[in-house]
Design an enzyme around this catalytic site. Structure first.
Site, short mmCIF file in Angstrom:
data_model
loop_
_atom_site.label_atom_id
_atom_site.label_comp_id
_atom_site.label_asym_id
_atom_site.label_seq_id
_atom_site.Cartn_x
_atom_site.Cartn_y
_atom_site.Cartn_z
N ARG A 143 -5.15 0.44 6.46
CA ARG A 143 -4.50 1.16 7.64
C ARG A 143 -5.83 1.00 8.70
O ARG A 143 -5.10 1.03 9.92
CB ARG A 143 -4.49 2.46 7.37
CG ARG A 143 -3.67 3.31 8.48
CD ARG A 143 -3.27 4.76 7.80
NE ARG A 143 -2.64 5.48 8.92
CZ ARG A 143 -3.08 6.63 9.54
NH1 ARG A 143 -4.41 7.00 9.30
NH2 ARG A 143 -2.67 7.20 10.37
N ILE A 197 0.02 5.95 15.80
CA ILE A 197 0.29 5.66 14.33
C ILE A 197 0.53 6.80 13.52
O ILE A 197 -0.21 7.76 13.32
CB ILE A 197 -0.76 4.65 13.87
CG1 ILE A 197 -0.69 4.23 12.29
CG2 ILE A 197 -2.19 5.60 14.00
CD1 ILE A 197 -1.93 3.19 11.83
N SER A 198 1.77 6.76 12.95
CA SER A 198 2.24 7.95 12.03
C SER A 198 1.27 8.22 11.06
O SER A 198 0.51 7.74 10.37
CB SER A 198 3.51 7.75 11.37
OG SER A 198 4.54 7.37 12.63
N GLN A 199 1.16 9.62 10.68
CA GLN A 199 0.68 10.19 9.43
C GLN A 199 1.05 9.47 8.32
O GLN A 199 2.50 9.31 7.96
CB GLN A 199 1.01 11.73 9.51
CG GLN A 199 0.26 12.64 8.13
CD GLN A 199 1.02 13.82 7.85
OE1 GLN A 199 1.84 14.23 8.75
NE2 GLN A 199 0.44 14.36 7.08
N PRO A 200 0.23 9.18 7.48
CA PRO A 200 0.57 8.51 6.07
C PRO A 200 1.61 9.06 5.25
O PRO A 200 2.80 8.49 4.60
CB PRO A 200 -0.84 8.31 5.37
CG PRO A 200 -1.69 8.07 6.29
CD PRO A 200 -1.12 8.97 7.60
#
Length: 214
Positions: free
Chosen positions: A34, A60-63
């Site tokens: 990431r 960038i989205s939360q995992p």
């Protein structure tokens, strides 16, 4: 175990505890660094379970959300997947580990160029990208086995549903406010869809057209 492996391992354990249990999804996320997709000033947070800002007022989205949406999509090895909103390229990279091909549309050309560079850095060669209006999908390449929308659709994504195969699956956040409902649409084989509501999420809105960038 190096620092990368240690941080990745802790994140994967956290995702599993939150309900992301599909081993293929977890393996795909663990295999993608990431840190490649985040700004330099946020590198120390690359493996934290949180969304991070990127250019063009996007994120960038939360995992956890990446894992949840990917698991809900149920991607199989021979599937062709359409992603709406390339963004940093992180979600696209995860999907590339699971699908035969990923077709990704991004309205910001500058974001798309950067994402393409990151995907090349990781040696990912089964992603086809396009600068365009994500709300219109990618008619020339339809129908798709799976479609993922990584921006909030203000209403039911009817144009995108038309580009799904009869038994396909579409996952998208839907809503006009800052908090949306993550929906999963499952094709019934006769042109109709069963809609499942998964959880509340927060995504940037899906905007019509391509961005005017200087």
């Amino acid at each position: 175990m190096n620092l990368h492996d240690d941080r990745a391992g802790r994140l994967i354990l956290s995702l599993r505890q939150q309900g992301v249990t599909d081993p293929r999804v977890l393996a795909a996320m663990e295999s993608i660094d990431r840190a490649v997709f985040v700004h330099e000033k946020f590198l120390d947070q690359a493996w934290e379970d949180q969304a991070l800002p990127i250019d063009c007022a996007q994120t960038i989205s939360q995992p956890y959300i990446v894992g949840l949406m990917t698991q809900a999509l149920d991607v199989q090895p021979r599937h062709r997947v359409l992603e709406i909103g390339t963004g940093s390229g992180y979600q696209c990279a995860v999907l590339s580990r699971l699908a035969r091909y990923v077709y990704s549309v991004e309205r910001y050309r500058s974001l798309l160029v950067e994402a393409e560079s990151r995907l090349r850095t990781l040696g990912i060669d089964n992603v086809i990208t396009k600068h365009g209006d994500g709300g219109l999908g990618w008619i020339e390449q339809a129908p798709f086995d799976r479609i993922m929308v990584t921006a909030a659709s203000p209403a039911e994504p009817t144009e995108l549903l038309k580009q799904l195969k009869p038994n396909g699956v579409l996952v998208a956040p839907v809503g006009r406010t800052s908090v949306q409902m993550l929906h999963r649409y499952v094709g019934q084989g006769d042109g109709s869809f069963r809609r499942e509501s998964l959880t509340e999420v927060r995504f940037v809105p899906l905007v019509e057209g391509t961005a005017k960038e200087i």
